[in-house]
Design an enzyme around this catalytic site. Structure first.
Site, PDB file in Angstrom:
ATOM      1  CD  GLU A 251      -2.800   1.354   2.290  1.00 57.05           C
ATOM      2  OE1 GLU A 251      -3.996   1.659   2.187  1.00 57.05           O
ATOM      3  OE2 GLU A 251      -2.305   1.138   3.559  1.00 57.05           O
ATOM      4  CD  GLU A 384       1.900  10.046  -0.550  1.00 54.59           C
ATOM      5  OE1 GLU A 384       0.744   9.596  -0.077  1.00 54.59           O
ATOM      6  OE2 GLU A 384       2.843   9.300  -0.656  1.00 54.59           O
TER       7      GLU A 384
END
Length: 493
Positions: A251, A384
């Site tokens: 993830e 990000e």
């Protein structure tokens, strides 16, 4: 004197092989909380050997799936009984609001109850064959020793989402928590032992990623790697796993779009945008950091979000009045500050926030920040940030916003705000992300599977599907014909 913790291996505390420790700091006060063992390859070797012995031992391998489920449910009870303690430890360690951590810990036992219930529900199948004398069936088996490498933003939740299905499937685990948040994972391992898990089934090696983490990833005794963290590290882990033909669940990063259409309830959408990016100081992989607002509601949404961002109470995460705590560590604060500067250099405008707030604590605090005059090609929109920074952009029609939303290397999550039911379902099909929220954001459950698309990950967490991530499928063929087997080289009519 600062409290010191070793590794938790084979059901007991163990000093680090190299004798070194590292300090964990409260990100709000900058006070040293404790010291944890700085593990290395020697410590990993001991932990994996312990997990391998436990995997083969009758005290674990001899349990039925129902018995494994009972252990998980007992662990869930203990987590619930110690929820306040665990919430406090985690808030001190990573700076999340104590009230938020209380909510997480109140729901965390549900993960363990869910997988405890699933333990004896994963069944094989009987397969039809062209020969009625041949019985063919499948069965699910555990893999062996699972390595779980977990991050600092939600240590217990993300650790549990990995090890609960792994244990339910019959594996043993070695956990390497983030060096910034080791304490609650160590306490969790103690509770697992108290719940009755045999020694060696749950092991924790603390340390740095490039030392203990790398040694764990490369260890030949590992049958599966489960990792949550950056895309760069995930790529390296995937390469290592592929070279040894073992599985990995990853993830990874996200840059999720939160889309507000002209027919949306703008008040609700504004709250969803705020929750999506400012909750947990934006330190979540699913943060809705790219906000697309239809031009007809852009000004109103911007005003609502900015006004609330300016009024958010920043301060001590242990204080019930605080709404935004610090970032987890100094390097993360510097990263967020740097990205805001990069955005300004690229032409973005800081509509609100953008700096250090006036807080009576010396910690790693940063204001909730709203950037405007941004484009989808700017670094602050493409990369990000992992902090409380929202980039808000207008759009004119559905096709345009789908193109903009999907124009990213990530595909973890997306939000859609609209009263048009047809559009809601249409957008859920068109958006390239593993989780789509309609008129809500950050909703989740252990029962609902999560998967990242593109560079956001590999494999599935949560739900029944995650059980298959931690098991292997075996096909068994049984000849029920008791007649002599004929010579295969003699032709028969």
């Amino acid at each position: 004197m600062t409290e010191r913790f070793g590794h938790f291996i084979d059901g007991t505390w163990r000093d680090p092989a190299g004798g070194a420790y590292f300090a964990s700091t409260n990100p709000a006060t900058l006070e040293t909380l404790y010291e944890a063992a700085r593990g290395d390859g020697a410590d990993v070797e001991v932990a994996v050997a312990s997990a391998a012995r436990a995997f083969d031992a009758p005290t674990w391998r001899g349990l039925t799936a129902t018995q494994r489920g009972r252990l998980l449910r007992r662990l869930g009870d203990l987590v619930g009984e110690h929820a306040e303690e665990l919430a406090t430890l985690e808030s001190l360690d990573n700076g999340k609001l104590l009230r938020e951590m209380r909510g997480q810990l109140a729901s965390l036992p549900e993960y363990l109850y869910y997988y405890g219930g699933l333990a004896d529900k994963i069944q094989g199948s009987q397969i039809p064959t062209n020969d009625l004398r041949i019985l063919n069936y499948t069965q699910h088996e555990p893999l062996g020793v699972v390595a779980a490498i977990t991050p600092w933003n939600s240590p217990l939740t993300l650790t549990t989402s990995k090890i609960a299905p792994a244990l339910a499937a019959g594996n043993t685990v070695v956990i390497k928590p983030s060096e910034y948040t080791s304490r609650t994972v160590l306490r969790f391992a103690e509770l697992a032992a108290q719940a009755g898990f045999p020694d060696g089934v749950v092991n924790v090696v603390t340390g740095l990623g490039n030392e203990a983490g790398a040694a764990l990833v490369e260890h030949p005794g590992i049958a599966k790697i489960s990792f949550t963290g950056s895309t760069r590290t995930g790529s390296a882990i995937a390469s290592s796993a592929a070279a040894r033909f073992i599985g990995c669940t990853l993830e990874l990063g996200g840059k999720s779009p939160n889309i507000v259409f002209g027919d949306a309830d703008v008040g609700n959408a504004a709250m969803g945008v705020i929750a999506g990016i400012f909750a947990a100081a934006g330190q979540t992989c699913i943060a809705g950091s790219r906000v697309f607002a239809h031009r007809s509601v852009y000004d109103e949404l911007l005003e609502r979000v900015s006004a609330r961002a300016k009024s958010i109470v920043i301060g001590d995460p242990m204080d019930a009045a605080t709404e935004l705590g610090p970032l987890a560590f100094e390097a993360q604060l510097e990263k967020v500050r740097s990205y805001v500067g990069i955005g300004v250099d690229e032409g973005a405008r800081v509509h609100s926030g953008g700096g250090s707030p006036d807080v009576a604590l010396p910690g790693y605090f940063f204001e909730p920040t709203v950037l405007t005059d941004v484009t989808n090609q700017m670094r602050v929109v493409r990369e990000e940030i992992f902090g409380p920074v929202a980039a808000i952009m207008p759009f004119d029609d559905e096709d345009e916003v789908v193109r903009l939303a999907n124009d990213t290397e990530f595909g973890l999550a997306a939000g859609v705000w609209t009263q048009n039911l047809a559009r809601a379902h249409r957008m859920s099909r068109r958006l390239d992300a593993g989780t789509i929220w309609i008129n809500t954001y950050r909703a989740m459950s252990p029962m609902s599977p999560r998967q990242g698309f593109k560079n956001s990950g590999v494999g599935i967490e949560h739900g029944i599907e995650s059980m298959h991530e931690y098991s292997r499928l075996k096909s068994v063929w049984v000849n029920t014909n008791e007649e002599p087997v004929g010579d295969p080289f003699v032709m028969r009519g």
